[in-house]
Design a protein around this motif. Structure first.
Motif, PDB file in Angstrom:
ATOM      1  N   PRO A  68      -1.115  -2.191 -10.846  1.00 43.24           N
ATOM      2  CA  PRO A  68      -1.471  -3.371 -11.647  1.00 43.24           C
ATOM      3  C   PRO A  68      -0.863  -4.681 -11.138  1.00 43.24           C
ATOM      4  CG  PRO A  68      -0.805  -1.526 -13.029  1.00 43.24           C
ATOM      5  CD  PRO A  68      -0.464  -1.146 -11.637  1.00 43.24           C
ATOM      6  N   HIS A  69       0.251  -4.594 -10.424  1.00 46.11           N
ATOM      7  CA  HIS A  69       0.912  -5.826  -9.955  1.00 46.11           C
ATOM      8  C   HIS A  69       0.271  -6.375  -8.674  1.00 46.11           C
ATOM      9  CE1 HIS A  69       2.872  -2.472  -7.839  1.00 46.11           C
ATOM     10  NE2 HIS A  69       2.957  -3.317  -6.818  1.00 46.11           N
ATOM     11  N   THR A  70      -0.699  -5.652  -8.109  1.00 48.14           N
ATOM     12  CA  THR A  70      -1.341  -6.089  -6.861  1.00 48.14           C
ATOM     13  C   THR A  70      -2.562  -6.960  -7.160  1.00 48.14           C
ATOM     14  OG1 THR A  70      -0.651  -4.080  -5.698  1.00 48.14           O
ATOM     15  CG2 THR A  70      -2.446  -5.355  -4.720  1.00 48.14           C
ATOM     16  N   GLU A  71      -2.567  -8.153  -6.620  1.00 50.56           N
ATOM     17  CA  GLU A  71      -3.736  -9.041  -6.722  1.00 50.56           C
ATOM     18  C   GLU A  71      -4.665  -8.767  -5.556  1.00 50.56           C
ATOM     19  OE1 GLU A  71      -4.912 -13.808  -6.404  1.00 50.56           O
ATOM     20  OE2 GLU A  71      -2.843 -13.145  -6.064  1.00 50.56           O
ATOM     21  N   VAL A  72      -5.943  -8.527  -5.830  1.00 46.84           N
ATOM     22  CA  VAL A  72      -6.918  -8.282  -4.773  1.00 46.84           C
ATOM     23  C   VAL A  72      -7.818  -9.513  -4.630  1.00 46.84           C
ATOM     24  CG1 VAL A  72      -8.788  -6.815  -3.940  1.00 46.84           C
ATOM     25  CG2 VAL A  72      -6.891  -5.800  -5.234  1.00 46.84           C
ATOM     26  N   VAL A  73      -7.872 -10.054  -3.430  1.00 46.93           N
ATOM     27  CA  VAL A  73      -8.707 -11.223  -3.155  1.00 46.93           C
ATOM     28  C   VAL A  73      -9.819 -10.796  -2.197  1.00 46.93           C
ATOM     29  CG1 VAL A  73      -8.778 -13.584  -2.283  1.00 46.93           C
ATOM     30  CG2 VAL A  73      -6.706 -12.738  -3.409  1.00 46.93           C
ATOM     31  N   LEU A  74     -11.065 -10.937  -2.635  1.00 40.58           N
ATOM     32  CA  LEU A  74     -12.206 -10.509  -1.827  1.00 40.58           C
ATOM     33  C   LEU A  74     -12.731 -11.654  -0.969  1.00 40.58           C
ATOM     34  CD1 LEU A  74     -14.166  -8.355  -4.445  1.00 40.58           C
ATOM     35  CD2 LEU A  74     -12.470  -7.606  -2.757  1.00 40.58           C
ATOM     36  N   HIS A  75     -13.074 -11.336   0.277  1.00 34.50           N
ATOM     37  CA  HIS A  75     -13.622 -12.322   1.210  1.00 34.50           C
ATOM     38  C   HIS A  75     -14.898 -11.755   1.830  1.00 34.50           C
ATOM     39  CE1 HIS A  75      -9.769 -14.592   1.294  1.00 34.50           C
ATOM     40  NE2 HIS A  75      -9.216 -13.394   1.215  1.00 34.50           N
TER      41      HIS A  75
END
Length: 530
Positions: A68-75
Motif C-alpha cells: 500500500p505504501h508504493t505509488e505506481v505512476v503509469l507512462h
C-alpha cells in the motif's frame, strides 16, 4: 534515508499470467518486486504500450494491494516495433532525458526482467552511460514459489570496483561541455561560458552555427565534437562531412559541393554525388566559408532553406537535410560591405555565432592543453611522455610570456609538443630540448612576421601626410599597425612592442604608450582596424 524508486516496463507476457485469483499463484515480475520485505519501494515508474493500459492498471492495482505504501505512476510509451533497436533506444532515451531524477533524496533501480531483450539492452546502455542514474534490478521466481514469492538481485555496473575489468577497459565518459572540450580542464572563464552555451544550443537546435576566429583556434575540432555529441544523442544519423572552402575554385567548387551529372562539363565523364548530398541527415562543416564564390553562396543559401539543390547540369533537384556549421577567420560583415559575401546568406548562418579566441588570448589554458597533447601522444605511441620538473617550468614560463606569439595558435602548440616528444629519450623531455624548442618557435614566428604583408599606409593616412614622412617612419608605422591588427587589444600590442622597456618600469601602461604613438599620426584604435 533515500527512497527506493523502481523503473520498469509492463511485461505483456510475464505480468499477464493467470486469471482472476489464480494470478496470485503465478510469478509476475513487476508485482513480485514490491513484495520484498527488505526492499520497500516508494514509487514504481511503470512504462507500458498504449494497447496494454488495461494490463498496466491491473498490475498497479495488485501492487497497491500487496504494498500500500508504493505509488505506481503509469507512462504510456508507444513502440511501433519493440524489436527495433534504434526506435526503442530513442524512446527510452527521451523518457530518461525528460524524467526529473532526484538523486539527493531517491535511489533508482531499473527493473530489466520485463520488456523485450532489445529493451533490456537499451536499459543497460542508458544506465551504463548514466543517462539513468540507477542500479540494474533483476527478479526471478524462487524454486518453490509460494503466493507469487520471488527473489531479486542487484547488478553493479561500477567497473572501477573490478580491477581486472577496470585495467582493461579504462575510459572517460565525457558529456556535454566536457565532451566538447575533449575533456580538457580549460580555465578561461569566457571560453568555458561560451562552450556551455554552445552545448545547450546544439542539443536543442538544428539551426546553422557560425564559428569565427583565427586559423588554428580549434574551429574544426569543435565542429567534429559537436557532431559526435549530437550523434551520441541520436540527433543526427548521417555523416560528418568537412570541407575547406579555400581549396575550392571555379567549376570544381560547384561540383565538389553540389555534385554534377555525367557530361555536365568537359571532363565530367562520371556523375558525382557532391558533399551536400553526402551530408544528408548528418552535419556539414564548411571551413573558411568566406572563400566561397558568390554563385556557390547563392546555391548554398537555397540548399539550407529549401533542403534541396540542383547538381551541375541536372534537371531535377536532390534532397539533403543537413545541419550546417560554418567556420571563418574573416569578418564576414566587412566581406558583405566589400561585396564578397552575400548579406542574405550571412543573416541565415548568423543566428548562432561564436568567436573562438586564439591561444594568446587564452594563455591560462596553455598548461591543460599541454597535458592534453601529451596524453594524446601517449595513447598513440603506447608509452609515457612527460617533462622533468625544471623543463616543464621553463617551457611554461616561455609559453605564458609575451615572447610567445602563438601565431598558429593551437597548431603551433601541437607541433611544439610533438617535436619535443619525438626527440625525448625515454619519453622524458629535459631542459635542453625545451631550450632548443623555444629557439625553434621564435625562429618560426620571426619568419611569419618577416613574410607577413604590411598594411598599406594609404588606407589610413592622406597622400599629403605620406609625402612628408621619411621612409624610416613609414616602415615603423606600418609594422606597428600590423602588430596592433594582429592583437585583440592595444594592451596586448603594447606588451609585444615594448617587451623590453616595460620590464624596467615599476608600473606600465602599455596601451597608453601605443595610443600616444598612434596619435602622432592622427590615428586611434578604431581607425586602424583592417
Amino acid at each position: 534515508m533515500a527512497l527506493n524508486v523502481v523503473i520498469g516496463i509492463v511485461g505483456s507476457v510475464l505480468d499477464n499470467r493467470g486469471k482472476g485469483y489464480k494470478r496470485w499463484d503465478a510469478w509476475r515480475p513487476s508485482v513480485s518486486v514490491c513484495m520484498q520485505a527488505d526492499f520497500p519501494v516508494a514509487r514504481f515508474e511503470l512504462l507500458h504500450q498504449p494497447g496494454d493500459v488495461k494490463l498496466a492498471k491491473e498490475v498497479a492495482t495488485d501492487i497497491a494491494s500487496v504494498s500500500p505504501h508504493t505509488e505506481v505512476v503509469l507512462h504510456a510509451v508507444e513502440f511501433v516495433d519493440p524489436w527495433d533497436f534504434e526506435e526503442v533506444y530513442s524512446k527510452l532515451l527521451d523518457f530518461s532525458l525528460g524524467y526529473r531524477f532526484d538523486t539527493d533524496n531517491e535511489q533508482y533501480f531499473l527493473h530489466i526482467t520485463t520488456g523485450t531483450h532489445v529493451a533490456q539492452i537499451c536499459w543497460f546502455l542508458l544506465c551504463e552511460a548514466n543517462y539513468v542514474p540507477a542500479q540494474l534490478l533483476q527478479s526471478s521466481p524462487k524454486k518453490m514459489p509460494e503466493h507469487g514469492n520471488a527473489s531479486i538481485q542487484f547488478i553493479d555496473l561500477d567497473l572501477s570496483r573490478y580491477d581486472a575489468i577496470s585495467s582493461r577497459f579504462q575510459r572517460q565518459n565525457l558529456e556535454g561541455e566536457a565532451f566538447l572540450k575533449s575533456g580538457i580542464e580549460t580555465r578561461n572563464a569566457a571560453f568555458n561560458e561560451m562552450i556551455q552555451e554552445i552545448e545547450r544550443v546544439v542539443i536543442r537546435s538544428k539551426a546553422p552555427l557560425l564559428l569565427t576566429g583565427p586559423t588554428g583556434a580549434g574551429k574544426s575540432q569543435l565542429a567534429k565534437r559537436i557532431y559526435q555529441l549530437k550523434h551520441r544523442r541520436q540527433q543526427v544519423k548521417g555523416e560528418f562531412v568537412a570541407v575547406n572552402c579555400a581549396t575550392l575554385r571555379g567549376d570544381n567548387a560547384m561540383s565538389t559541393l553540389f555534385g554534377h551529372v555525367r557530361g555536365a562539363f568537359t571532363g565530367a565523364h562520371q556523375a558525382r554525388k557532391g558533399l551536400l548530398a553526402k551530408a544528408d541527415k548528418g552535419l556539414l562543416f564548411l571551413d573558411e566559408i568566406g572563400e566561397l564564390g558568390l554563385d556557390e553562396q547563392a546555391m548554398l543559401l537555397h540548399a539550407i532553406e529549401e533542403k534541396n539543390f540542383f547538381p551541375v547540369g541536372a534537371d531535377s533537384a536532390v534532397h539533403s537535410d543537413f545541419q550546417l556549421i560554418a567556420g571563418t577567420n574573416k569578418d564576414l560583415r566587412l566581406e558583405v560591405k566589400s561585396g564578397h559575401f552575400r548579406d542574405d546568406l550571412l543573416a541565415r548562418i548568423n543566428l548562432w555565432s561564436y568567436a573562438l579566441p586564439g591561444l594568446k588570448d587564452r594563455r591560462e589554458d596553455i598548461e591543460p592543453n599541454i597535458d592534453y597533447e601529451l596524453q594524446q601522444l601517449e595513447a598513440e605511441n603506447n608509452h609515457k611522455i612527460s617533462f622533468n620538473k625544471l623543463a616543464r617550468e621553463r617551457y611554461l614560463k616561455f609559453a605564458l610570456s609575451s615572447e610567445a606569439e602563438w601565431t598558429g595558435n593551437f597548431r603551433d602548440l601541437n607541433a611544439s609538443i610533438q617535436r619535443m616528444a619525438t626527440l625525448a629519450d625515454g619519453g622524458r623531455i629535459n631542459e635542453a630540448l625545451v631550450d632548443a624548442e623555444i629557439r625553434q618557435l621564435k625562429a618560426n614566428w620571426r619568419d611569419v612576421t618577416r613574410t607577413s604583408r604590411l598594411p598599406n599606409l594609404g588606407d589610413y593616412l592622406d597622400d599629403e601626410v605620406l609625402k612628408t614622412m621619411d621612409l624610416f617612419d613609414q616602415l615603423q608605422l606600418a609594422q606597428v599597425l600590423a602588430i596592433c591588427q594582429q592583437c585583440s587589444s592595444l594592451s596586448e600590442a603594447g606588451r609585444m612592442l615594448f617587451n623590453c622597456s616595460r620590464l624596467q618600469k615599476t608600473s606600465s601602461n602599455d596601451s597608453h604608450r601605443v595610443r600616444q604613438y598612434l596619435a602622432k599620426f592622427g590615428l586611434d584604435a578604431k581607425s586602424i582596424r583592417p
